[in-house]
Design a protein around this motif. Structure first.
Motif, PDB file in Angstrom:
ATOM      1  N   ASP A 124       0.828  -1.209   0.000  1.00 55.58           N
ATOM      2  CA  ASP A 124       0.000   0.000   0.000  1.00 55.58           C
ATOM      3  C   ASP A 124       0.864   1.261   0.000  1.00 55.58           C
ATOM      4  O   ASP A 124       0.568   2.237  -0.706  1.00 55.58           O
ATOM      5  CB  ASP A 124      -0.927   0.005   1.214  1.00 55.58           C
ATOM      6  CG  ASP A 124      -2.055  -1.015   1.087  1.00 55.58           C
ATOM      7  OD1 ASP A 124      -2.271  -1.528  -0.026  1.00 55.58           O
ATOM      8  OD2 ASP A 124      -2.709  -1.302   2.118  1.00 55.58           O
ATOM      9  N   TRP A 125       1.935   1.233   0.772  1.00 55.24           N
ATOM     10  CA  TRP A 125       2.767   2.432   0.868  1.00 55.24           C
ATOM     11  C   TRP A 125       3.756   2.556  -0.281  1.00 55.24           C
ATOM     12  O   TRP A 125       4.172   3.667  -0.621  1.00 55.24           O
ATOM     13  CB  TRP A 125       3.433   2.494   2.246  1.00 55.24           C
ATOM     14  CG  TRP A 125       2.409   2.949   3.245  1.00 55.24           C
ATOM     15  CD1 TRP A 125       1.426   2.202   3.832  1.00 55.24           C
ATOM     16  CD2 TRP A 125       2.207   4.284   3.690  1.00 55.24           C
ATOM     17  NE1 TRP A 125       0.623   2.980   4.627  1.00 55.24           N
ATOM     18  CE2 TRP A 125       1.084   4.263   4.568  1.00 55.24           C
ATOM     19  CE3 TRP A 125       2.855   5.488   3.467  1.00 55.24           C
ATOM     20  CZ2 TRP A 125       0.606   5.415   5.192  1.00 55.24           C
ATOM     21  CZ3 TRP A 125       2.397   6.641   4.092  1.00 55.24           C
ATOM     22  CH2 TRP A 125       1.274   6.599   4.944  1.00 55.24           C
ATOM     23  N   GLU A 126       4.116   1.444  -0.896  1.00 54.99           N
ATOM     24  CA  GLU A 126       4.900   1.527  -2.136  1.00 54.99           C
ATOM     25  C   GLU A 126       4.057   2.177  -3.228  1.00 54.99           C
ATOM     26  O   GLU A 126       4.560   2.968  -4.037  1.00 54.99           O
ATOM     27  CB  GLU A 126       5.355   0.142  -2.575  1.00 54.99           C
ATOM     28  CG  GLU A 126       6.471  -0.474  -1.730  1.00 54.99           C
ATOM     29  CD  GLU A 126       7.834   0.146  -1.983  1.00 54.99           C
ATOM     30  OE1 GLU A 126       7.917   1.133  -2.743  1.00 54.99           O
ATOM     31  OE2 GLU A 126       8.813  -0.337  -1.397  1.00 54.99           O
ATOM     32  N   ALA A 127       2.764   1.849  -3.243  1.00 53.48           N
ATOM     33  CA  ALA A 127       1.859   2.469  -4.222  1.00 53.48           C
ATOM     34  C   ALA A 127       1.765   3.966  -3.981  1.00 53.48           C
ATOM     35  O   ALA A 127       1.736   4.766  -4.929  1.00 53.48           O
ATOM     36  CB  ALA A 127       0.478   1.821  -4.140  1.00 53.48           C
ATOM     37  N   LEU A 128       1.746   4.380  -2.714  1.00 53.26           N
ATOM     38  CA  LEU A 128       1.710   5.804  -2.399  1.00 53.26           C
ATOM     39  C   LEU A 128       3.011   6.494  -2.801  1.00 53.26           C
ATOM     40  O   LEU A 128       2.998   7.650  -3.235  1.00 53.26           O
ATOM     41  CB  LEU A 128       1.460   6.005  -0.901  1.00 53.26           C
ATOM     42  CG  LEU A 128       0.041   5.736  -0.395  1.00 53.26           C
ATOM     43  CD1 LEU A 128       0.000   5.800   1.128  1.00 53.26           C
ATOM     44  CD2 LEU A 128      -0.943   6.734  -0.992  1.00 53.26           C
ATOM     45  N   ARG A 129       4.126   5.774  -2.676  1.00 49.50           N
ATOM     46  CA  ARG A 129       5.396   6.375  -3.088  1.00 49.50           C
ATOM     47  C   ARG A 129       5.439   6.582  -4.598  1.00 49.50           C
ATOM     48  O   ARG A 129       5.972   7.589  -5.067  1.00 49.50           O
ATOM     49  CB  ARG A 129       6.581   5.508  -2.643  1.00 49.50           C
ATOM     50  CG  ARG A 129       7.930   6.087  -3.072  1.00 49.50           C
ATOM     51  CD  ARG A 129       9.078   5.614  -2.235  1.00 49.50           C
ATOM     52  NE  ARG A 129       9.309   4.186  -2.350  1.00 49.50           N
ATOM     53  CZ  ARG A 129      10.316   3.551  -1.709  1.00 49.50           C
ATOM     54  NH1 ARG A 129      11.142   4.236  -0.912  1.00 49.50           N
ATOM     55  NH2 ARG A 129      10.472   2.243  -1.848  1.00 49.50           N
ATOM     56  N   THR A 141      -5.457  10.657   8.362  1.00 51.93           N
ATOM     57  CA  THR A 141      -6.103   9.358   8.590  1.00 51.93           C
ATOM     58  C   THR A 141      -5.331   8.232   7.912  1.00 51.93           C
ATOM     59  O   THR A 141      -5.281   7.111   8.424  1.00 51.93           O
ATOM     60  CB  THR A 141      -7.553   9.375   8.100  1.00 51.93           C
ATOM     61  OG1 THR A 141      -7.598   9.675   6.696  1.00 51.93           O
ATOM     62  CG2 THR A 141      -8.365  10.418   8.847  1.00 51.93           C
ATOM     63  N   THR A 142      -4.725   8.518   6.761  1.00 52.60           N
ATOM     64  CA  THR A 142      -3.892   7.524   6.081  1.00 52.60           C
ATOM     65  C   THR A 142      -2.655   7.229   6.920  1.00 52.60           C
ATOM     66  O   THR A 142      -2.234   6.068   7.056  1.00 52.60           O
ATOM     67  CB  THR A 142      -3.471   8.035   4.694  1.00 52.60           C
ATOM     68  OG1 THR A 142      -4.644   8.343   3.937  1.00 52.60           O
ATOM     69  CG2 THR A 142      -2.647   7.004   3.939  1.00 52.60           C
ATOM     70  N   ASP A 143      -2.073   8.265   7.471  1.00 50.26           N
ATOM     71  CA  ASP A 143      -0.911   8.100   8.343  1.00 50.26           C
ATOM     72  C   ASP A 143      -1.269   7.279   9.580  1.00 50.26           C
ATOM     73  O   ASP A 143      -0.526   6.374   9.981  1.00 50.26           O
ATOM     74  CB  ASP A 143      -0.381   9.472   8.752  1.00 50.26           C
ATOM     75  CG  ASP A 143       0.807   9.379   9.687  1.00 50.26           C
ATOM     76  OD1 ASP A 143       1.941   9.243   9.186  1.00 50.26           O
ATOM     77  OD2 ASP A 143       0.609   9.427  10.916  1.00 50.26           O
ATOM     78  N   LEU A 192       8.216   3.531   4.990  1.00 51.24           N
ATOM     79  CA  LEU A 192       8.780   2.363   4.310  1.00 51.24           C
ATOM     80  C   LEU A 192      10.110   1.952   4.938  1.00 51.24           C
ATOM     81  O   LEU A 192      10.428   0.750   4.993  1.00 51.24           O
ATOM     82  CB  LEU A 192       8.948   2.665   2.817  1.00 51.24           C
ATOM     83  CG  LEU A 192       7.633   2.728   2.033  1.00 51.24           C
ATOM     84  CD1 LEU A 192       7.855   3.289   0.631  1.00 51.24           C
ATOM     85  CD2 LEU A 192       6.993   1.339   1.937  1.00 51.24           C
ATOM     86  N   GLY A 193      10.879   2.911   5.425  1.00 51.17           N
ATOM     87  CA  GLY A 193      12.122   2.573   6.115  1.00 51.17           C
ATOM     88  C   GLY A 193      11.862   1.815   7.402  1.00 51.17           C
ATOM     89  O   GLY A 193      12.565   0.842   7.716  1.00 51.17           O
TER      90      GLY A 193
END
Length: 236
Positions: A124-129, A141-143, A192-193
């Motif tokens: 999900d967060w790779e997609a956001l990147r 809210t995403t955070d 991601l880190g």
């Protein structure tokens, strides 16, 4: 209304309901300090400002009161809220303790993080990147979802529930951290880190990254919130 405040007005988004439009316009103006601290947020004036009837404004004020951005005015109605610094400091301490405890829980319990949950969260967060969203207060809210899901992957739903409660109470400050594109992109990279360290079974590394992430986010959010409050104090 102060003329400097009037220059901040944006047209109501055409693709939103009147209630949602009033809520977002009022929320965004509060976040940049667009109202006098001591003046009541009068429904009639706000309705004219946002081009809606008083009912959507009333709903927006009730919603913002629940989120801590407005408080009850002594003479009735609402006014901009001023967060208590001591309460905010205690909430950040609680959040730090909960999240660090979750990072270390699997090692201390002789288990491991749920790999399926970690993989889904990373995807999900790779997609956001790859496609970062524009700066918007809604990103808070995403955070929050990231941190809740990371705690859930550690296997303790009680910790996740407590973290939800703390996040809800601290959101009035944290929301200020996501008002610029650079902060969105930095947050995505830092998340991601942390995930990479957790997946490598390196709780010490994950804790170090999380502490730095939390400290910077807190610093920026508080600075922007104080700037907004200071601006409101100059309006009349």
């Amino acid at each position: 209304m102060d003329s400097a405040v009037d220059t901040l007005q944006d047209p109501a988004p055409s693709n939103m309901s009147p209630s949602e439009s009033a809520y977002r316009q009022l929320r965004d103006r509060l976040l940049i300090g667009g109202f006098p601290l001591t003046r009541q947020l009068a429904e009639k004036r706000l309705a004219a400002m946002f081009g809606v009837s008083r009912t959507p404004v009333r709903h927006a004020l009730i919603r913002l009161h629940g989120e801590g951005l407005v408080s009850q005015h002594a003479q009735g109605g609402y006014r901009p809220a001023v967060p208590d610094p001591n309460d905010i400091a205690c909430l950040y301490e609680a959040r730090r303790a909960l999240e660090i405890g979750a990072l270390w829980r699997p090692e201390e319990a002789g288990t491991s993080h749920d790999r399926g949950k970690l993989d889904a969260l990373r995807e999900d967060w790779e997609a956001l990147r790859r496609d970062p969203p524009p700066a918007d207060a809604e990103f808070v809210t995403t955070d929050e979802d990231f941190h809740i899901r990371l705690a859930q992957a550690a296997g303790n739903e009680v910790v996740a529930d407590l973290l939800r409660s703390v996040n809800a109470r601290i959101r009035v400050i944290r929301i200020h951290d996501f008002l610029s594109d650079d902060r969105i992109e930095v947050t995505i990279g830092e998340h991601l880190g942390i995930l990479q360290a957790v997946a490598a079974d390196d709780p010490a590394g994950a804790e170090k990254l999380f502490r730095a992430h939390l400290a910077k986010s807190k610093e920026i959010a508080e600075e922007r919130a104080l700037r907004a409050i200071a601006r409101m104090a100059t309006l009349d």
